[in-house]
Every structure is written in C-alpha cells, then in structure tokens.
Design an enzyme around this catalytic site. Sequence first.
Site, PDB file in Angstrom:
ATOM      1  N   ARG A 163      41.452  44.896  37.798  1.00 58.53           N
ATOM      2  CA  ARG A 163      42.100  44.197  38.920  1.00 58.53           C
ATOM      3  C   ARG A 163      42.377  45.168  40.078  1.00 58.53           C
ATOM      4  O   ARG A 163      43.443  45.132  40.708  1.00 58.53           O
ATOM      5  CB  ARG A 163      43.420  43.551  38.481  1.00 58.53           C
ATOM      6  CG  ARG A 163      43.273  42.407  37.499  1.00 58.53           C
ATOM      7  CD  ARG A 163      42.589  41.215  38.165  1.00 58.53           C
ATOM      8  NE  ARG A 163      42.701  40.006  37.352  1.00 58.53           N
ATOM      9  CZ  ARG A 163      41.902  39.698  36.338  1.00 58.53           C
ATOM     10  NH1 ARG A 163      40.923  40.517  35.992  1.00 58.53           N
ATOM     11  NH2 ARG A 163      42.063  38.571  35.682  1.00 58.53           N
ATOM     12  N   SER A 237      47.387  34.500  37.181  1.00 58.65           N
ATOM     13  CA  SER A 237      48.258  35.483  36.518  1.00 58.65           C
ATOM     14  C   SER A 237      49.178  36.101  37.560  1.00 58.65           C
ATOM     15  O   SER A 237      48.700  36.616  38.568  1.00 58.65           O
ATOM     16  CB  SER A 237      47.443  36.617  35.915  1.00 58.65           C
ATOM     17  OG  SER A 237      46.550  36.134  34.963  1.00 58.65           O
ATOM     18  N   GLU A 333      50.450  41.070  39.867  1.00 58.22           N
ATOM     19  CA  GLU A 333      49.010  41.036  40.083  1.00 58.22           C
ATOM     20  C   GLU A 333      48.721  40.323  41.411  1.00 58.22           C
ATOM     21  O   GLU A 333      47.740  40.617  42.078  1.00 58.22           O
ATOM     22  CB  GLU A 333      48.338  40.314  38.907  1.00 58.22           C
ATOM     23  CG  GLU A 333      46.841  40.503  38.798  1.00 58.22           C
ATOM     24  CD  GLU A 333      46.076  39.359  39.391  1.00 58.22           C
ATOM     25  OE1 GLU A 333      44.885  39.543  39.677  1.00 58.22           O
ATOM     26  OE2 GLU A 333      46.648  38.279  39.600  1.00 58.22           O
TER      27      GLU A 333
END
Length: 338
Positions: A163, A237, A333
């Site tokens: 990520r 998320s 995130e």
Amino acid sequence: MIQKNINLQSFNTFNINAVAGMYANITDEKQLIELSDTKEWNDNPIFVLGGGSNLLFQNAPKGLTIHVDVDGIEIIDETDDYVLVKAGAGVVWNDLVEYALKNNLGGIENLILIPGKCGAAPMQNIGAYGVELESVFDSLSCFLINEKRFRQFDKDECQFGYRDSVFKNKLKGEAIITSITLRLTKKHELNTSYGAIQSKLEEFGIISPTIQDVAKAVKEIRQSKLPNPAVTPNAGSFFKNPIVDNSVVSKIQEQHPQVPVYKIDNSNTKIPAGWLIEQCGWKGRTVDGIGTWKHQALVIVNNGTENGKKIVEFARKIQSDVFNKFGIKLEPEVNIIG
Ligand code: EPU
C-alpha cells in the site's frame, strides 16, 4: 477552467461535505500546462482528487483542487505473450478490469471491484486477494507540480511497497498522475491461493479456471465481505495491516493461538488489523451512525455524518483500544485530508 466553491460530497465515497474553494476538472492532460500558468496554481497548495474512494476529508482541501478525469483505454504494444494497455487516470479502475476480462487479458482479475480510478492505483499500489498492482505495472505518466513538466516513471522508479509508493513518500504532493500502462498477459498465470478463492471455484464446480472464473470468485467474496460504497458510505480498509516484530506476535499467540499471521521475513510478521479490531469488540459496532462493517471490522462505514472530523474521532477510539490491548499502533490506510 477554474470554478469556485464546489462541494465535493458526491466525489468522496465517505459522503463527507467538503467545499473546494477553487476547483478544476481536467479531461485532457494538456490542460495541466495551461492551468500551471495560472495565479491560482502558483499561489496555492494543490490537492489532486481522483475517485475519492480512499480518502477522508477531515477538513476541506486547501488551495486548488484538481479533479483528474482523463479518459481512454488503448493498446500501445503487443507481442505473443503480452499486451501493453494504457489507461487515462480518470478511467474507473473496475472498467479497466472489465476491459481486460472481455479481451481475455490476464493479471488484474483478482483486483476486480476495487473502487477508485486508474490514476490512484499506483499511489498506494492497490492490492487484493494475493495480487498487487506492481505485478502487472509497466509505467505511468504524470505532471510534476513544481517543475511544471510531464515525466514518465517506470516500475522501479515508483518504489512500490505494501500500500505504498514514491508518490506517498518522497514525491508526496508533487505528481499528478495522468495515465498508467499495464503489461497484461495473453498466457495467464492464475493466482488462486488467497483465502477463499479456491473454495469458491470448487463451489462453482470449476477444475481448470479461466481469468473470468477467478474474477467471478473474487467478486462474490468481495460482495459478501465488503460494503458497497454506493449504498453504505466507506473508503475500504481504514487502516493498514500492521507489520510487527516476531516477538510481538509471540506474545499475542500466548493468549490467542488462533491469530491469523502472514510472515514477511525472518523478523517481521503482518497481522490483520481487522482481527485486532474485532478482538477489541469493535466489529459491527456503531456509534451515532459511524461504525465498523459487520463482516469486516477493518472497514469503517458512515451512515451518520457529513463531518469528516467525527469519523477521525471514531477511528482514534479504535486505534487507542487496539494500542491498549495489543501495544500495536494502527496507521490509517485512507488519506486523511486537511
Ligand atoms: N479478520 C478478522 N476479523 C475481521 C476482518 C478480518 O478476524 O473483522 C481476519 C480474517 O478472518 C482473515 C484475516 O483477518 O484471517 C484477513 O482478512 P481479509 O482476507 O478480509 O483481508 P484483510 O487483510 O483484512 C486486505 C486488504 C483489503 C483486501 C483484502 C483481500 C489491507 C489494508 N486490506 O484486508 O483491501 O480486499 O486484504 O485481499 O491490506 C482496501 O485496501 O481498501 C481493501 C479492502
């Protein structure tokens, strides 16, 4: 070209009310050259908006908001083994996946139904069900905000991680991605090892799956676990899965031998944040319309507010409970703006 006071509520999947003081919609990358000559560009911070599916407006963005809406999917090269496909930053990611499936091009079938647009995909190296963007990534084009010029980045230069990419680090706030180019396969290598894909395929009665079968399996798994942002506002998320030292894991295992873990290397392990959050009693719990999703505690859902600060406050409660119970700091995130 520049509009004043545009409400971004319909441009973010958390459904937060945030007004951009100055706003420009870019449909052709050449418009960036013209825009970069304006006083608004030179005198203000620039905020780049894509699909708005991975951000939370804590406050309205400052300065000039640029919505990148460059369209178009084209094949730019082809061999017996692969096809190079270029997509404008404004192409909806899932439309590119559907294009690949229709043309029997492999590599992104596991990434079906990820919300957002192509331009945002490299920013955080989107990933799901055992595949990350970097595995098919060839290059991208972007416009550099301070240098006011276009530049290409190849895969290595993007410095992809979990990520993560150079655009979230050294080049944060510096590049406006205008197109991405992916290397998709004609001879497919399927990735069916993650979680429930294999058992879904068995449920379908499929022994030799195609990329279309894998996509169908992933689609069903996602739809059963993740809320549809068009119905239940969310940004996927909310936290990253923390990567921690093995000693932290051993301590957790003493009390919770069933903790799911993914080995990263000899000293580090990834623990699902969703599991940690669930253990703290937060799964499916809602406070004033803000909660975690009943089937996946890592996703914060919003049916209660137009004020992003309230969601940040809710997230802080979760962070503090996880820290108090496990000593692990969860990092967002989603990009928190303002
Ligand atoms: N788990 C729980 N409780 C929960 C959620 C998960 O115990 O409430 C456990 C599951 O049982 C499983 C493990 O945690 O053992 C992993 O769960 P899952 O497969 O749902 O994946 P994840 O690690 O929670 C990541 C990505 C998702 C992606 C899925 C599938 C991150 C931050 N998230 O979630 O990505 O869809 O894997 O590949 O890496 C996103 O980025 O927005 C996103 C949804």
